[in-house]
Motif scaffolding. Structure first.
Motif, PDB file in Angstrom:
ATOM      1  N   ALA A 225       0.930  -1.056  -0.087  1.00 35.05           N
ATOM      2  CA  ALA A 225       0.043  -0.066  -0.093  1.00 35.05           C
ATOM      3  C   ALA A 225       0.818   1.286  -0.059  1.00 35.05           C
ATOM      4  O   ALA A 225       0.453   2.113  -0.692  1.00 35.05           O
ATOM      5  CB  ALA A 225      -0.920   0.171   1.121  1.00 35.05           C
ATOM      6  N   SER A 226       1.890   1.295   0.826  1.00 34.41           N
ATOM      7  CA  SER A 226       2.858   2.468   0.844  1.00 34.41           C
ATOM      8  C   SER A 226       3.500   2.520  -0.531  1.00 34.41           C
ATOM      9  O   SER A 226       3.761   3.720  -0.918  1.00 34.41           O
ATOM     10  CB  SER A 226       3.728   2.056   1.990  1.00 34.41           C
ATOM     11  N   ASN A 227       4.089   1.496  -0.948  1.00 33.27           N
ATOM     12  CA  ASN A 227       4.770   1.698  -2.313  1.00 33.27           C
ATOM     13  C   ASN A 227       3.814   2.076  -3.267  1.00 33.27           C
ATOM     14  O   ASN A 227       4.216   3.016  -4.315  1.00 33.27           O
ATOM     15  CB  ASN A 227       5.403   0.148  -2.684  1.00 33.27           C
ATOM     16  N   ARG A 228       2.623   1.635  -3.320  1.00 30.67           N
ATOM     17  CA  ARG A 228       1.687   2.098  -4.402  1.00 30.67           C
ATOM     18  C   ARG A 228       1.292   3.787  -4.366  1.00 30.67           C
ATOM     19  O   ARG A 228       1.248   4.282  -5.210  1.00 30.67           O
ATOM     20  CB  ARG A 228       0.288   1.336  -4.358  1.00 30.67           C
TER      21      ARG A 228
ATOM     22  N   ARG B  55      10.455   1.784   9.505  1.00 36.33           N
ATOM     23  CA  ARG B  55      11.091   2.830   9.036  1.00 36.33           C
ATOM     24  C   ARG B  55       9.974   3.428   7.953  1.00 36.33           C
ATOM     25  O   ARG B  55       9.916   4.707   7.849  1.00 36.33           O
ATOM     26  CB  ARG B  55      12.436   2.533   8.122  1.00 36.33           C
ATOM     27  N   THR B  56       9.240   2.468   7.582  1.00 36.98           N
ATOM     28  CA  THR B  56       7.901   3.135   6.567  1.00 36.98           C
ATOM     29  C   THR B  56       6.850   3.958   7.593  1.00 36.98           C
ATOM     30  O   THR B  56       6.481   5.101   7.209  1.00 36.98           O
ATOM     31  CB  THR B  56       7.281   2.130   5.764  1.00 36.98           C
ATOM     32  N   ALA B  57       6.738   3.386   8.752  1.00 36.76           N
ATOM     33  CA  ALA B  57       5.803   3.974   9.573  1.00 36.76           C
ATOM     34  C   ALA B  57       6.266   5.580  10.151  1.00 36.76           C
ATOM     35  O   ALA B  57       5.666   6.230  10.443  1.00 36.76           O
ATOM     36  CB  ALA B  57       5.518   3.140  10.925  1.00 36.76           C
TER      37      ALA B  57
ATOM     38  N   LEU C 217      -3.950   0.544   6.606  1.00 39.02           N
ATOM     39  CA  LEU C 217      -2.632   0.336   6.192  1.00 39.02           C
ATOM     40  C   LEU C 217      -1.560   1.530   6.320  1.00 39.02           C
ATOM     41  O   LEU C 217      -0.525   1.739   5.395  1.00 39.02           O
ATOM     42  CB  LEU C 217      -2.740  -0.160   4.609  1.00 39.02           C
ATOM     43  N   ASN C 218      -2.311   2.619   6.935  1.00 40.19           N
ATOM     44  CA  ASN C 218      -1.610   3.885   6.953  1.00 40.19           C
ATOM     45  C   ASN C 218      -1.137   4.018   8.327  1.00 40.19           C
ATOM     46  O   ASN C 218      -2.164   4.187   9.470  1.00 40.19           O
ATOM     47  CB  ASN C 218      -2.418   4.973   6.406  1.00 40.19           C
TER      48      ASN C 218
END
Ligand code: FAD
Ligand code: SF4
Ligand code: SF4
Length: 478
Positions: free
Chosen positions: A266-269, A305-307, A284-285
């Motif tokens: 979801a983050s990459n998209r 690290r995405t979070a 998902l965020n």
């Protein structure tokens, strides 16, 4: 010894500039900058040109590292690139994301106290420069063959095999269930380690080389493996491993407990500009949430690290072993710590708290016991050591197993190992089905990009041998 080399005594190790935390923790840009020209040459000149280069021995691709370091030190970057590309299809990708501390650099013999040559950063530098200056050209085979190969999976394993087969003149079609090529390079690994433009550029080069892509095509659903075997002289399965390992226990079904890959995709998209339904306010965020990530591997590091970058209020990583025993790369743990992630070592989840949605994780402290026959220490809970971490989002990052490919493809004759990975003949790379080969994570289990590339290259060679034995290869009419 060439005069440019052996400078490790006078030239200290220098890694490429790492962006400051205050800047990088708020965006998804890569955290390392590319070397400046002079610095790449200076760093390459630290190599002592070993007669038996342990760096190459421990690189899964056996890259000719001392050769391209010497050429870089001499400023002969185009030649350096040609040598790097002779053994590696995607050197700029490996230069960015290989765990060099465990592979080439970890085995560089420069004496302790002087630090290893920064091999990965130089490999990235020469290939980025080659790409920027147009030295990397699409493949033009010396002759076109009528034989064709179908590849299932456009990850690094499938893409490397496709390039090697195309170079030999095969007609190659890659089938992938995703809408973009790259596999975990595009949808698993986050931008801050590998910017997606780097992956898209490789897809464009593959298309310009005449490799055909059938995206949004799930084999076993949209087309059968039997059909692909009829269409092609050989088929390569390079589907990776995608079944997430689960955590049980009370509350494990609560909303807000999500699998790592769903979260990362979801983050990459979103970063690629896609519309991800409900992403802004959805599960998902991590924005505005207290996040707990469970696991200690590279996937867990990518999630924490995405979070941070999504604006989580707090990010904790729960891992049942200690720092010294975690599978993730130490470089990534250090980066995560710098970015504000808190590691809760020697702790495992026991239950998830909350009504409809998760509000906390009840965990227990663990202690490391005696090593088993493999040398790995056992981990046991410490009675009465429970504690609770508040959480609005829990990300499960415990690793991946293979999907059931015989069932997915409706091919009971496709043999698997007891771990569910595909069984192949280790010399021929062929599965139990004649003319069907396999490579990458689906054979090894969850591994590394550099190993998938190596397998893809080896499998391509074996496929060529097989097809050549099956029939004299006719050359296509002009
Ligand atoms: P994949 O990259 O998984 O590609 C498989 C492809 O097959 C996918 O595109 C998938 O859509 C397609 N596919 C699957 N089933 C079907 C089907 N039925 N029909 C059609 N297509 C299908 N490795 C590193 O070296 N460094 C890292 O920093 C690193 N970080 C990682 C971070 C994360 C979050 C994860 C999950 C893995 C990471 N890895 C890393 C591991 C690395 O990404 C993998 O080892 C590598 O991508 C495996 O390559 P592969 O080609 O075998 O499979
Ligand atoms: Fe090192 Fe990976 Fe490059 Fe090999 S491919 S030299 S292991 S960075
Ligand atoms: Fe150079 Fe180190 Fe490799 Fe030796 S081991 S050739 S010093 S990079």
């Amino acid at each position: 010894m060439p005069e440019h080399m052996l400078r490790f005594v006078s030239t200290p190790q220098q890694t490429p500039e790492k962006r400051a935390v205050a800047e990088r923790a708020h965006d998804f840009g890569e955290i390392y900058r590319i070397f400046a020209d002079q610095e790449a040459s200076r760093q390459a000149s630290r190599c002592s040109q070993c007669g038996v280069p342990f760096c190459s021995v421990h690189c899964p691709l056996h890259n000719n590292i001392p050769d391209w370091l010497k050429l870089t030190a001499e400023g002969r970057i185009e030649e350096a690139y040609e040598i790097a590309a002779a053994t590696n299809n995607f050197p700029e990708i490996c230069g960015r994301i290989c765990p060099q501390d465990r592979l080439c650099e970890g085995n560089c013999v420069i004496e302790k106290g002087f630090e290893s040559v920064t091999i990965g950063a130089v490999e990235r530098y020469i290939t980025d420069i080659a790409l920027e200056r147009g030295w990397v050209k699409p493949i033009v085979p010396r002759q076109e063959l009528t034989a064709s190969v179908g590849i299932i999976g456009a990850g690094p394993g499938g893409m490397a095999a496709a390039e090697e087969l195309r170079r030999r003149g095969y007609r190659v079609t890659i089938y992938d269930r995703y809408d973009r090529a790259g596999g975990l390079l595009i949808y698993g690994i986050p931008n801050f380690k590998l910017e997606k433009q780097v992956v898209l550029r490789r897809h464009a080069l593959a298309e310009a080389s005449g490799i055909r892509f059938e995206l949004n095509c799930a084999v076993g659903h949209d087309v059968g493996l039997d059909e692909l075997r009829r269409r092609h002289d050989a088929v390569l399965i390079a589907t990776g491993v995608y079944k997430p390992r689960e955590i049980g226990g009370p509350g494990s079904g609560l909303a807000g407990i999500v699998p790592a890959l769903d979260y990362l995709i979801a983050s990459n998209r979103d970063n690629l500009g896609d519309t991800v339904p409900g992403f802004a306010s959805g599960m998902l965020n991590a924005a505005g949430k207290r996040v707990v990530v469970i696991g200690g591997g590279d996937t867990a590091m990518d999630c924490v690290r995405t979070a941070v970058r999504q604006g989580a209020v707090s990010v904790r990583c729960l891992y049942r072993r200690d720092r010294a025993n975690m599978p993730g790369s130490m470089r990534e743990v250090k980066n995560a710590e710098e970015e504000g992630v808190e590691f809760v070592w020697l702790s495992a989840p026991e239950a998830f708290l909350g009504d409809a949605s998760v509000s906390g994780v009840r965990a227990v402290r663990m202690h490391l016991g005696l090593p088993d026959s493999s040398g790995r220490q056992s981990v046991d809970p410490i009675p009465g050591s429970h504690f609770t971490l508040e959480a609005d989002l829990v990300i499960k990052a415990l690793g991946f197993d293979p999907e059931d490919l015989p069932a997915m493809f409706g091919e009971t004759g496709l043999e698997v190992t007891r771990w569910g990975t595909l069984r192949i003949n280790s010399r021929s790379f062929m599965t139990s089905l004649p003319g069907v080969f396999a490579a990458g994570d689906i054979v090894r289990g969850a591994s590394l990009v550099v190993w998938a590339i190596r397998d893809g290259r080896d499998a391509a060679r074996r496929i060529h041998e097989y097809v050549t034995q099956q029939r004299a290869l006719p050359v296509a009419a002009e």
